[in-house]
Design a protein around this motif. Structure first.
Motif, mmCIF file in Angstrom:
data_model
loop_
_atom_site.group_PDB
_atom_site.id
_atom_site.type_symbol
_atom_site.label_atom_id
_atom_site.label_comp_id
_atom_site.label_asym_id
_atom_site.label_seq_id
_atom_site.Cartn_x
_atom_site.Cartn_y
_atom_site.Cartn_z
ATOM 1 N N GLU A 197 0.841 -1.195 0.000
ATOM 2 C CA GLU A 197 0.000 0.000 0.000
ATOM 3 C C GLU A 197 0.882 1.253 0.000
ATOM 4 O O GLU A 197 0.670 2.193 -0.792
ATOM 5 N N CYS A 200 2.502 1.722 -3.434
ATOM 6 C CA CYS A 200 1.565 2.207 -4.459
ATOM 7 C C CYS A 200 1.206 3.677 -4.251
ATOM 8 O O CYS A 200 1.060 4.429 -5.224
ATOM 9 N N GLU A 205 0.175 4.540 -7.895
ATOM 10 C CA GLU A 205 -0.287 3.379 -8.655
ATOM 11 C C GLU A 205 -1.576 2.832 -8.036
ATOM 12 O O GLU A 205 -1.768 2.886 -6.826
ATOM 13 N N GLY A 207 -2.221 -0.289 -8.088
ATOM 14 C CA GLY A 207 -1.855 -1.592 -7.566
ATOM 15 C C GLY A 207 -0.478 -1.979 -8.052
ATOM 16 O O GLY A 207 0.216 -1.211 -8.731
ATOM 17 N N CYS A 208 -0.057 -3.184 -7.701
ATOM 18 C CA CYS A 208 1.231 -3.671 -8.163
ATOM 19 C C CYS A 208 1.192 -5.193 -8.255
ATOM 20 O O CYS A 208 0.420 -5.861 -7.570
ATOM 21 N N PRO A 222 5.064 -2.183 -10.868
ATOM 22 C CA PRO A 222 3.908 -1.274 -10.832
ATOM 23 C C PRO A 222 2.851 -1.707 -11.837
ATOM 24 O O PRO A 222 3.177 -2.160 -12.945
ATOM 25 N N THR A 263 -4.977 -1.348 -4.305
ATOM 26 C CA THR A 263 -5.199 -0.291 -3.312
ATOM 27 C C THR A 263 -6.679 -0.150 -2.987
ATOM 28 O O THR A 263 -7.041 0.266 -1.879
#
Length: 278
Positions: A197, A200, A205, A207-208, A222, A263
């Motif tokens: 978290e 990101c 971002e 999410g990843c 990323p 996220t």
């Protein structure tokens, strides 16, 4: 090449009882020598070896763990609750059939706890997996032990980009990052969504993607970089499988599975499941 019969003969001459055993470690069969301690029948140091090990190097390992006059490992610490709680950390592995191990499932893996044992007069350390028998001797709840293991593990992670890993000044354009841990158990970071978290949020971002290159390292990509590349779940899984085949010892490999941190949901999922749910 290690001559086991010669090794056992030398150990017997030194007054050390031993036996050759095969142990399943992370669902991989590994060869090891178990040292039998008559004065502590419930505790037996297990020392792993490989096909390239020499007799001299393996004897050195054994002597580093065990000294007949002054044992390197204080086995009494294993039943000292204060010591155990302060030296308890997380481990992670493929799912196993060991029903005596204190463990819990996470994604396609299982989490367990291990106790670090300091060796006298050396910088080396040993570890002991926490099993149900030991928990019973400690007379403590499983919940309390898990809380201690999580607390002792979380501060040891590091997340750096590939430039930083190579000793080069930070570069914001880097699209590959690596999670490591001073405890050499970086894959346990899959239990800590907050680590991803923070990443990101810093990188802005949504999410990843997380690729387990081994038990000791996670590769983080990323989401925007993966989307631009057009890679899918199978492509990411193939990347994991390729790294495993080329550079990772079988006993520290994880399955060829990629993960996604979102996220929005603040959780980690297997990529194939995440893509199917969209």
């Amino acid at each position: 090449m290690l001559n086991i019969e010669k090794l056992k003969e030398i150990l017997k001459e030194e007054g050390i009882e031993s036996e050759q055993i095969t142990i399943t470690k992370n669902n991989v069969l590994c060869q090891a020598i178990r040292i039998i301690l008559p004065e502590h029948p419930s505790v037996s140091p297990v020392i792993y070896y490989n096909s390239k090990e020499t007799l001299e190097s393996f004897l050195f390992k054994i002597h580093a763990v065990l000294d007949l006059g002054d044992p390197q490992i204080d086995v009494k610490k294993l039943t000292d609750l204060d010591y155990v709680k302060s030296h308890l950390t997380l481990g992670i592995q493929r799912k196993s059939t060991n029903t005596n191990l204190v463990k819990k499932e996470i994604l396609n893996l299982e989490l367990y706890m291990k106790i670090t044992l300091e060796l006298k007069n050396t910088d080396e350390i040993g570890t002991c997996k926490l099993n149900c028998n030991l928990q019973e001797q400690l007379n403590v709840s499983e919940k309390e032990l898990w809380e201690a293991a999580f607390a002792n593990t979380v501060s040891h992670y590091s997340l750096k980009n590939m430039y930083q890993m190579c000793g080069i000044d930070d570069n914001d354009d880097c699209m590959m990052y690596v999670v490591t841990s001073s405890l050499q158990n970086a894959a346990t970071a899959l239990c800590f969504p907050k680590l991803f978290e923070k990443f990101c949020i810093e990188k802005r971002e949504a999410g990843c993607y997380i690729l387990p290159s081994s038990l000791e390292e996670l590769i983080v990509l990323p989401a925007s970089a993966v989307e631009r590349s057009g890679m899918c779940a199978s492509s990411l899984a193939n990347m994991v499988q390729s790294v495993n085949a080329e550079a990772v010892e079988p006993e520290i490999q994880l399955d060829a599975v990629a993960y996604y941190y979102s996220t929005e949901s603040n959780d980690i999922q297997i990529v194939a499941e995440y893509e199917n749910g969209q």
